[in-house]
Design an enzyme around this catalytic site. Structure first.
Site, PDB file in Angstrom:
ATOM      1  N   TYR A 147      50.121 -42.732 -26.545  1.00  0.00           N
ATOM      2  CA  TYR A 147      49.451 -42.942 -25.251  1.00  0.00           C
ATOM      3  C   TYR A 147      47.949 -43.144 -25.460  1.00  0.00           C
ATOM      4  O   TYR A 147      47.347 -44.076 -24.920  1.00  0.00           O
ATOM      5  CB  TYR A 147      49.705 -41.725 -24.363  1.00  0.00           C
ATOM      6  CG  TYR A 147      48.930 -41.667 -23.064  1.00  0.00           C
ATOM      7  CD1 TYR A 147      49.380 -42.341 -21.935  1.00  0.00           C
ATOM      8  CD2 TYR A 147      47.763 -40.896 -22.955  1.00  0.00           C
ATOM      9  CE1 TYR A 147      48.679 -42.258 -20.737  1.00  0.00           C
ATOM     10  CE2 TYR A 147      47.064 -40.813 -21.766  1.00  0.00           C
ATOM     11  CZ  TYR A 147      47.521 -41.489 -20.646  1.00  0.00           C
ATOM     12  OH  TYR A 147      46.830 -41.415 -19.466  1.00  0.00           O
ATOM     13  N   SER A 153      41.528 -43.583 -20.023  1.00  0.00           N
ATOM     14  CA  SER A 153      41.712 -42.127 -20.015  1.00  0.00           C
ATOM     15  C   SER A 153      40.699 -41.472 -20.947  1.00  0.00           C
ATOM     16  O   SER A 153      40.220 -42.105 -21.900  1.00  0.00           O
ATOM     17  CB  SER A 153      43.119 -41.786 -20.513  1.00  0.00           C
ATOM     18  OG  SER A 153      43.227 -40.395 -20.760  1.00  0.00           O
TER      19      SER A 153
HETATM   20  P1  NAD Z   1      51.253 -41.068 -11.241  1.00  0.00           P
HETATM   21  O1  NAD Z   1      52.517 -40.614 -11.840  1.00  0.00           O
HETATM   22  O2  NAD Z   1      50.989 -40.723  -9.840  1.00  0.00           O
HETATM   23  O3  NAD Z   1      51.081 -42.635 -11.387  1.00  0.00           O
HETATM   24  C1  NAD Z   1      51.581 -43.382 -12.455  1.00  0.00           C
HETATM   25  C2  NAD Z   1      52.390 -44.496 -11.846  1.00  0.00           C
HETATM   26  O4  NAD Z   1      52.729 -45.432 -12.865  1.00  0.00           O
HETATM   27  C3  NAD Z   1      53.721 -44.045 -11.248  1.00  0.00           C
HETATM   28  O5  NAD Z   1      53.570 -43.650  -9.910  1.00  0.00           O
HETATM   29  C4  NAD Z   1      54.571 -45.289 -11.389  1.00  0.00           C
HETATM   30  O6  NAD Z   1      54.648 -45.981 -10.163  1.00  0.00           O
HETATM   31  C5  NAD Z   1      53.830 -46.143 -12.377  1.00  0.00           C
HETATM   32  N1  NAD Z   1      54.703 -46.542 -13.483  1.00  0.00           N
HETATM   33  C6  NAD Z   1      54.989 -45.843 -14.610  1.00  0.00           C
HETATM   34  N2  NAD Z   1      55.870 -46.530 -15.353  1.00  0.00           N
HETATM   35  C7  NAD Z   1      56.138 -47.685 -14.681  1.00  0.00           C
HETATM   36  C8  NAD Z   1      56.962 -48.809 -14.941  1.00  0.00           C
HETATM   37  N3  NAD Z   1      57.687 -48.902 -16.059  1.00  0.00           N
HETATM   38  N4  NAD Z   1      57.007 -49.788 -14.004  1.00  0.00           N
HETATM   39  C9  NAD Z   1      56.268 -49.699 -12.870  1.00  0.00           C
HETATM   40  N5  NAD Z   1      55.449 -48.676 -12.583  1.00  0.00           N
HETATM   41  C10 NAD Z   1      55.395 -47.687 -13.490  1.00  0.00           C
HETATM   42  O7  NAD Z   1      50.099 -40.509 -12.200  1.00  0.00           O
HETATM   43  P2  NAD Z   1      48.537 -40.819 -12.299  1.00  0.00           P
HETATM   44  O8  NAD Z   1      48.000 -39.712 -13.106  1.00  0.00           O
HETATM   45  O9  NAD Z   1      47.952 -41.124 -10.986  1.00  0.00           O
HETATM   46  O10 NAD Z   1      48.504 -42.112 -13.230  1.00  0.00           O
HETATM   47  C11 NAD Z   1      47.769 -43.272 -12.935  1.00  0.00           C
HETATM   48  C12 NAD Z   1      47.024 -43.747 -14.173  1.00  0.00           C
HETATM   49  O11 NAD Z   1      46.035 -42.774 -14.505  1.00  0.00           O
HETATM   50  C13 NAD Z   1      47.873 -43.914 -15.420  1.00  0.00           C
HETATM   51  O12 NAD Z   1      47.503 -45.115 -16.077  1.00  0.00           O
HETATM   52  C14 NAD Z   1      47.483 -42.729 -16.280  1.00  0.00           C
HETATM   53  O13 NAD Z   1      47.629 -42.998 -17.652  1.00  0.00           O
HETATM   54  C15 NAD Z   1      46.029 -42.589 -15.889  1.00  0.00           C
HETATM   55  N6  NAD Z   1      45.439 -41.279 -16.208  1.00  0.00           N
HETATM   56  C16 NAD Z   1      45.885 -40.149 -15.603  1.00  0.00           C
HETATM   57  C17 NAD Z   1      45.298 -38.952 -15.932  1.00  0.00           C
HETATM   58  C18 NAD Z   1      45.755 -37.661 -15.298  1.00  0.00           C
HETATM   59  O14 NAD Z   1      45.341 -36.597 -15.760  1.00  0.00           O
HETATM   60  N7  NAD Z   1      46.589 -37.687 -14.256  1.00  0.00           N
HETATM   61  C19 NAD Z   1      44.269 -38.897 -16.858  1.00  0.00           C
HETATM   62  C20 NAD Z   1      43.833 -40.064 -17.451  1.00  0.00           C
HETATM   63  C21 NAD Z   1      44.426 -41.265 -17.116  1.00  0.00           C
END
Ligand code: NAD
Ligand code: MG
Length: 299
Positions: free
Chosen positions: A204, A191
């Site tokens: 985080y 991230s």
């Molecule tokens: P999202 O909510 O669509 O995806 C995150 C997924 O993590 C969830 O759908 C869920 O299935 C899974 N998850 C969470 N806790 C879990 C658990 N205990 N067991 C199994 N699965 C679990 O959101 P996203 O933004 O697409 O996130 C995907 C990745 O991107 C994450 O690692 C997040 O930290 C990273 N990220 C997101 C952003 C943003 O702005 N959206 C920015 C930087 C990094």
């Protein structure tokens, strides 16, 4: 649709501040409840056989970035196993439907990755049903914005963040490695928070910095086996994670502070994952973190 049209489409989805209407959801959040519903490349991603015949496991593959990756991988010719929480069955089925519509196999692996046994069984199921494994995308992750101080942070919360973002990633990787051969790769999701940490995401951000360190170090360990390890560091991306973990009002300016002046859509991440997974295009790329941040620095 051309690439620039994809960018314009993403731009149109944001308000005049680059953000979205105020909104909040219960964690883990659902795609259908989002306003607007994110763009995962459903109508735009065109594959050219870059991952033909490969087998991928995408954790958190039900929604957000994971869904965009699953669609792109399937359209590039890969079979895809998706891991997700039981509460996300509806989202997972929609993603699986999109994978199948691309003519590829989708395998559903529900379960809580905070449990070591679940991480092992998810990898085993993926390997068994896909007939092997070539790509592991450690994308599942969680965050909770806080306005209290570290003195008030509970150990339960620390466990939740570190187990989801870091322990699970190590458990999954450990279980997957015996199945990965030459030409395989692991892609971790970092991230912008690893480089520009927000106080509200102290724990985080620490896990994401650790993921960067783990990525480059594991790349050194498994490089001699012909396995590549990389990470993608997204900036602010419009996914269920955001309204499910931050105050409703924060959505109005979400992404506005990037040089491009807006949040990104999950579809805008797909190319980075396909590139890193491609044994041809990224044959000499390992131990790197690729930023997709709307212009924020990743160094
Ligand atoms: P999202 O909510 O669509 O995806 C995150 C997924 O993590 C969830 O759908 C869920 O299935 C899974 N998850 C969470 N806790 C879990 C658990 N205990 N067991 C199994 N699965 C679990 O959101 P996203 O933004 O697409 O996130 C995907 C990745 O991107 C994450 O690692 C997040 O930290 C990273 N990220 C997101 C952003 C943003 O702005 N959206 C920015 C930087 C990094
Ligand atoms: Mg989800």
């Amino acid at each position: 649709m051309s690439e620039s049209e994809v960018g314009r489409r993403a731009e149109k989805m944001t308000n005049d501040k680059g953000g979205f209407p105020a909104q909040e959801q219960e964690h883990p959040g659902s795609t259908a409840a989002m306003d607007p519903v994110p763009d995962h490349g459903e109508d735009t991603y065109e594959g050219t056989g870059k991952l033909e015949g490969m087998r991928a496991l995408v954790t958190g593959g039900d929604s957000g970035i994971g869904r965009a990756v699953a669609i792109a991988f399937a359209r590039e010719g890969a079979d895809v196993a998706l891991s997700y929480l039981e509460a996300e069955q509806e989202d997972a089925e929609s993603t699986a439907e999109l994978v199948r519509a691309a003519g590829r196999t989708a395998v559903l692996c529900p379960g809580d990755l905070m449990q070591e046994e679940t991480c092992t069984s998810v990898v085993e199921k993926a390997v068994e049903e896909l007939g092997g494994l070539d790509i592991l995308v450690n994308n599942a992750g969680a965050q909770w914005a806080r306005d209290d101080s570290l003195e008030q942070m509970s150990s339960e919360r620390m466990d939740r963040i570190f187990k989801t973002n870091l322990y699970a990633l190590m458990w999954l990787t450990r279980a997957a490695l015996p199945h990965l051969g030459k030409g395989s790769s692991i892609i971790n999701v970092s991230s912008i928070q690893a480089y520009e940490p927000s106080t509200s995401l102290l724990d985080y951000a620490a896990t994401k910095a650790a993921i960067n360190n783990f990525t480059v170090n594991l790349a050194a360990e498994v490089g001699p086996r012909g396995i590549r390890v990389n990470a993608v560091a997204p900036g602010p991306i419009w996914t269920p994670l955001q309204p499910a973990t931050k105050p409703a009002k924060a959505m109005e300016e979400f992404g506005a502070d990037t040089p491009l002046g807006r949040a990104g859509q999950p579809s805008e991440l797909a190319g980075a994952f396909v590139f890193l997974a491609s044994p041809k295009d990224a044959s000499y790329v390992s131990g790197t973190v690729l930023g997709v941040t709307g212009g924020k620095p990743v160094f």
